[in-house]
Design an enzyme around this catalytic site. Sequence first.
Site, PDB file in Angstrom:
ATOM      1  N   ASP A  96      40.850  14.585  41.841  1.00 21.57           N
ATOM      2  CA  ASP A  96      41.200  15.509  40.761  1.00 21.57           C
ATOM      3  C   ASP A  96      40.401  15.140  39.526  1.00 21.57           C
ATOM      4  O   ASP A  96      39.990  13.988  39.363  1.00 21.57           O
ATOM      5  CB  ASP A  96      42.697  15.434  40.445  1.00 21.57           C
ATOM      6  CG  ASP A  96      43.557  16.139  41.484  1.00 21.57           C
ATOM      7  OD1 ASP A  96      43.044  17.019  42.201  1.00 21.57           O
ATOM      8  OD2 ASP A  96      44.753  15.812  41.575  1.00 21.57           O
ATOM      9  N   ASP A 103      42.481  23.351  43.707  1.00 23.45           N
ATOM     10  CA  ASP A 103      43.816  23.725  43.215  1.00 23.45           C
ATOM     11  C   ASP A 103      43.743  25.038  42.442  1.00 23.45           C
ATOM     12  O   ASP A 103      44.640  25.881  42.554  1.00 23.45           O
ATOM     13  CB  ASP A 103      44.373  22.632  42.291  1.00 23.45           C
ATOM     14  CG  ASP A 103      44.571  21.303  42.998  1.00 23.45           C
ATOM     15  OD1 ASP A 103      44.799  21.293  44.225  1.00 23.45           O
ATOM     16  OD2 ASP A 103      44.489  20.263  42.308  1.00 23.45           O
TER      17      ASP A 103
END
Length: 175
Positions: A125, A143
Amino acid sequence: MNPDTKTTSARNLVLTNIAIVVLAVVLDQAVKALVVATMDLGEAIPILPFLALLHARNTGIAFSMFSDIGPMGLALLACVVLVAVFYLWIKTPVDRTLTHIALAIVVGGAIGNLIDRVWLGYVVDYVFFHTPLFEFAVFNLADSFISVGAALIVLDELILHPLRERRARRRSSTD
C-alpha cells in the site's frame, strides 16, 4: 439487431473487459514495484498537506481486517470473492455495458492485490490521506479500482438502469 451484430458486440465487450483487467493489473503491479524499488518501508513522501506516498504493508484486507487468518487464508477468501464476481459478470446481460466495465475494473484490482498476497504474503500500500485530526487507511491503486468499480456498479444498478428501463417503457407506450 441481427444475430451477427449481437455476436460481434458481445465479442468486443469481452475483449474490452479482458483489456481492462490486464491494464488494471499491469498498472497496479507497476506502481507497487516502483514504490518498493524507490522507497523504504515506512518512508513517507508528502505530496499535499493531506496526501502522502507512504510505503506500507497490509497483511489483512481493507483497514487491515482479518490479518489474523494469514496470507493464504486471505488469498483463498479473495479467490472465493473472485469466483462470485465472475458468476455475476457472466449473468450480467450484454447490454449492461457500464456494469461489465465496472466488473472488469473490480476484477483487475482484486487480481492485483491477490498477486501481492500470494507472492509476498502481504499487499503493498502507498496512498495515505490524512489531516491533523484524522488518518485514513493507507491503500493502493488496486483498492481504488475495486472501490470505483463497485461505485459504478451501484450507480448503474440503482440509477442508470432504472432510468433506461423507464425511458424504454415510455417509448414503447407511445408507439
